[in-house]
Design a protein around this motif. Structure first.
Motif, PDB file in Angstrom:
ATOM      1  N   ARG A 183       0.814  -1.149   0.087  1.00  0.00           N
ATOM      2  CA  ARG A 183       0.107   0.002  -0.087  1.00  0.00           C
ATOM      3  C   ARG A 183       0.917   1.367   0.120  1.00  0.00           C
ATOM      4  NH1 ARG A 183      -1.198  -3.456   3.272  1.00  0.00           N
ATOM      5  NH2 ARG A 183      -0.657  -2.553   5.192  1.00  0.00           N
ATOM      6  N   GLY A 184       0.740   2.297  -0.986  1.00  0.00           N
ATOM      7  CA  GLY A 184       1.265   3.514  -0.951  1.00  0.00           C
ATOM      8  C   GLY A 184       1.752   3.670  -2.163  1.00  0.00           C
ATOM      9  N   ASP A 185       1.679   4.973  -2.653  1.00  0.00           N
ATOM     10  CA  ASP A 185       2.077   5.346  -4.045  1.00  0.00           C
ATOM     11  C   ASP A 185       3.632   5.102  -4.337  1.00  0.00           C
ATOM     12  OD1 ASP A 185      -0.393   6.054  -4.947  1.00  0.00           O
ATOM     13  OD2 ASP A 185      -0.187   8.001  -4.110  1.00  0.00           O
ATOM     14  N   VAL A 186       4.332   5.288  -3.404  1.00  0.00           N
ATOM     15  CA  VAL A 186       5.941   5.047  -3.470  1.00  0.00           C
ATOM     16  C   VAL A 186       6.241   3.796  -4.059  1.00  0.00           C
ATOM     17  CG1 VAL A 186       6.304   4.091  -0.957  1.00  0.00           C
ATOM     18  CG2 VAL A 186       8.217   5.406  -2.313  1.00  0.00           C
ATOM     19  N   PHE A 187       5.158   2.654  -3.967  1.00  0.00           N
ATOM     20  CA  PHE A 187       5.632   1.446  -4.379  1.00  0.00           C
ATOM     21  C   PHE A 187       5.148   1.218  -5.893  1.00  0.00           C
ATOM     22  CE2 PHE A 187       5.160   0.724   0.180  1.00  0.00           C
ATOM     23  CZ  PHE A 187       6.361   0.163   0.483  1.00  0.00           C
ATOM     24  N   GLY A 188       4.406   1.945  -6.474  1.00  0.00           N
ATOM     25  CA  GLY A 188       4.177   1.897  -7.939  1.00  0.00           C
ATOM     26  C   GLY A 188       3.466   0.665  -8.313  1.00  0.00           C
ATOM     27  N   PRO A 189       3.901  -0.005  -9.274  1.00  0.00           N
ATOM     28  CA  PRO A 189       3.162  -1.157  -9.736  1.00  0.00           C
ATOM     29  C   PRO A 189       3.316  -2.341  -8.626  1.00  0.00           C
ATOM     30  CG  PRO A 189       5.277  -0.973 -11.200  1.00  0.00           C
ATOM     31  CD  PRO A 189       4.923   0.278 -10.217  1.00  0.00           C
ATOM     32  N   ALA A 190       4.415  -2.179  -7.707  1.00  0.00           N
ATOM     33  CA  ALA A 190       4.321  -3.253  -6.665  1.00  0.00           C
ATOM     34  C   ALA A 190       2.987  -3.307  -5.626  1.00  0.00           C
ATOM     35  CB  ALA A 190       5.493  -3.127  -6.066  1.00  0.00           C
ATOM     36  N   GLN A 191       2.092  -2.385  -5.837  1.00  0.00           N
ATOM     37  CA  GLN A 191       0.871  -2.241  -5.137  1.00  0.00           C
ATOM     38  C   GLN A 191       0.211  -3.474  -5.506  1.00  0.00           C
ATOM     39  OE1 GLN A 191      -0.650   1.988  -4.238  1.00  0.00           O
ATOM     40  NE2 GLN A 191       0.646   2.291  -5.935  1.00  0.00           N
ATOM     41  N   ARG A 192       0.268  -3.911  -6.711  1.00  0.00           N
ATOM     42  CA  ARG A 192      -0.613  -5.059  -7.123  1.00  0.00           C
ATOM     43  C   ARG A 192       0.106  -6.407  -6.575  1.00  0.00           C
ATOM     44  NH1 ARG A 192      -0.254  -1.829 -11.662  1.00  0.00           N
ATOM     45  NH2 ARG A 192       1.456  -3.138 -12.707  1.00  0.00           N
ATOM     46  N   LEU A 193      -0.736  -7.470  -6.556  1.00  0.00           N
ATOM     47  CA  LEU A 193       0.065  -8.634  -5.981  1.00  0.00           C
ATOM     48  C   LEU A 193       0.822  -9.030  -6.964  1.00  0.00           C
ATOM     49  CD1 LEU A 193      -0.596 -11.065  -3.810  1.00  0.00           C
ATOM     50  CD2 LEU A 193      -2.036 -12.064  -5.494  1.00  0.00           C
ATOM     51  N   HIS A 194       2.273  -9.344  -6.396  1.00  0.00           N
ATOM     52  CA  HIS A 194       3.239 -10.108  -7.210  1.00  0.00           C
ATOM     53  C   HIS A 194       3.910 -11.062  -6.176  1.00  0.00           C
ATOM     54  CE1 HIS A 194       4.937  -6.615  -4.586  1.00  0.00           C
ATOM     55  NE2 HIS A 194       6.127  -7.229  -4.769  1.00  0.00           N
ATOM     56  N   GLY A 195       4.829 -11.607  -7.056  1.00  0.00           N
ATOM     57  CA  GLY A 195       5.810 -12.652  -6.130  1.00  0.00           C
ATOM     58  C   GLY A 195       6.940 -12.180  -5.946  1.00  0.00           C
ATOM     59  N   ALA A 196       7.836 -12.703  -5.057  1.00  0.00           N
ATOM     60  CA  ALA A 196       9.053 -12.447  -4.791  1.00  0.00           C
ATOM     61  C   ALA A 196       9.760 -13.814  -4.246  1.00  0.00           C
ATOM     62  CB  ALA A 196       9.424 -11.403  -3.569  1.00  0.00           C
ATOM     63  N   LEU A 220       6.936 -19.144   6.315  1.00  0.00           N
ATOM     64  CA  LEU A 220       6.538 -18.091   5.182  1.00  0.00           C
ATOM     65  C   LEU A 220       6.598 -18.385   3.606  1.00  0.00           C
ATOM     66  CD1 LEU A 220       9.054 -15.494   6.865  1.00  0.00           C
ATOM     67  CD2 LEU A 220       6.616 -15.641   7.167  1.00  0.00           C
ATOM     68  N   ASN A 221       7.183 -19.465   3.179  1.00  0.00           N
ATOM     69  CA  ASN A 221       7.389 -20.164   2.036  1.00  0.00           C
ATOM     70  C   ASN A 221       6.180 -20.397   1.270  1.00  0.00           C
ATOM     71  OD1 ASN A 221       9.161 -20.595  -0.028  1.00  0.00           O
ATOM     72  ND2 ASN A 221       9.711 -22.446   0.688  1.00  0.00           N
ATOM     73  N   TYR A 222       5.871 -20.096   0.147  1.00  0.00           N
ATOM     74  CA  TYR A 222       4.624 -20.273  -0.738  1.00  0.00           C
ATOM     75  C   TYR A 222       3.603 -19.800   0.030  1.00  0.00           C
ATOM     76  CZ  TYR A 222       7.877 -23.349  -3.296  1.00  0.00           C
ATOM     77  OH  TYR A 222       8.821 -23.941  -3.901  1.00  0.00           O
ATOM     78  N   ARG A 223       3.783 -18.746   0.699  1.00  0.00           N
ATOM     79  CA  ARG A 223       2.416 -17.896   1.055  1.00  0.00           C
ATOM     80  C   ARG A 223       2.156 -16.524   0.499  1.00  0.00           C
ATOM     81  NH1 ARG A 223       3.394 -21.903   4.096  1.00  0.00           N
ATOM     82  NH2 ARG A 223       2.542 -22.425   6.076  1.00  0.00           N
ATOM     83  N   ASN A 224       0.973 -16.243   0.526  1.00  0.00           N
ATOM     84  CA  ASN A 224       0.520 -15.022   0.068  1.00  0.00           C
ATOM     85  C   ASN A 224       0.442 -14.269   1.517  1.00  0.00           C
ATOM     86  OD1 ASN A 224      -0.581 -12.469  -0.323  1.00  0.00           O
ATOM     87  ND2 ASN A 224      -2.399 -13.330  -1.827  1.00  0.00           N
ATOM     88  N   LEU A 225       1.451 -13.545   1.752  1.00  0.00           N
ATOM     89  CA  LEU A 225       1.458 -12.816   3.102  1.00  0.00           C
ATOM     90  C   LEU A 225       0.257 -11.864   3.290  1.00  0.00           C
ATOM     91  CD1 LEU A 225       5.470 -11.949   3.125  1.00  0.00           C
ATOM     92  CD2 LEU A 225       4.196 -14.148   3.893  1.00  0.00           C
ATOM     93  N   ASP A 226      -0.231 -11.167   2.096  1.00  0.00           N
ATOM     94  CA  ASP A 226      -1.495 -10.512   2.390  1.00  0.00           C
ATOM     95  C   ASP A 226      -2.518 -11.246   3.103  1.00  0.00           C
ATOM     96  OD1 ASP A 226      -0.037  -8.698   1.066  1.00  0.00           O
ATOM     97  OD2 ASP A 226      -1.404  -8.831  -0.837  1.00  0.00           O
ATOM     98  N   ASP A 227      -2.624 -12.710   3.075  1.00  0.00           N
ATOM     99  CA  ASP A 227      -3.474 -13.286   3.732  1.00  0.00           C
ATOM    100  C   ASP A 227      -3.109 -13.802   5.150  1.00  0.00           C
ATOM    101  OD1 ASP A 227      -4.992 -13.325   1.261  1.00  0.00           O
ATOM    102  OD2 ASP A 227      -4.320 -14.992   0.470  1.00  0.00           O
ATOM    103  N   GLU A 228      -1.897 -13.635   5.596  1.00  0.00           N
ATOM    104  CA  GLU A 228      -1.411 -14.190   6.925  1.00  0.00           C
ATOM    105  C   GLU A 228      -1.846 -12.837   7.954  1.00  0.00           C
ATOM    106  OE1 GLU A 228       0.241 -17.253   7.328  1.00  0.00           O
ATOM    107  OE2 GLU A 228      -0.446 -17.508   5.269  1.00  0.00           O
TER     108      GLU A 228
END
Length: 132
Positions: A17-30, A66-74
């Motif tokens: 969340r936050g404009d500073v993150f640009g396109p990373a505001q959308r769900l993405h993997g790392a 943490l592995n293979y998790r969507n951290l937004d859901d944790e």
């Protein structure tokens, strides 16, 4: 100060969340390469900082949560931007809890500090260092 470093990796999904993150505001993997460095002033009775195999196992155990998790859901990360810096602290704190619980054995009681570095790529990484 003596040190040993062990390495593993984790793959997560998250958004910011936050404009500073640009396109990373959308769900993405790392995918992070994770280094955990254990430090102490004097070697233990066996002449080591800590058993490398045990340290590797504890790092793996922390990352497996943490592995293979969507951290937004944790629930642990509700309302939090799970930046690389913040995740480095989470990993360091969780390893520290395991050290204090005795997971690395009695010899690890002499550990003085831990640092965790999360490598986002070959050109960018972030870390967190704390006492034990």
């Amino acid at each position: 100060m003596y040190s040993i470093t062990v390495r593993d990796h984790m793959m997560i999904a998250h958004s910011f969340r936050g404009d500073v993150f640009g396109p990373a505001q959308r769900l993405h993997g790392a995918t992070f390469v994770v280094d955990a460095t254990f430090r102490r002033r004097e070697l233990d009775a066996d002449g080591i900082v800590v058993d490398i195999g045990a340290a590797t196992g504890e790092l793996n155990a922390v990352l497996s949560d943490l592995n293979y998790r969507n951290l937004d859901d944790e629930p642990d990360f509700a309302g939090v931007n799970t930046s690389t810096e913040m995740l480095a602290r989470v990993v360091a704190d969780r390893i520290a809890e395991r050290v204090h619980a005795g997971a690395l054995g009695e010899g690890a009681r002499g550990l003085e500090g831990i640092s965790v570095t999360l490598h986002e790529s070959h050109v960018a990484w972030a870390g967190y260092e704390r006492p034990l």
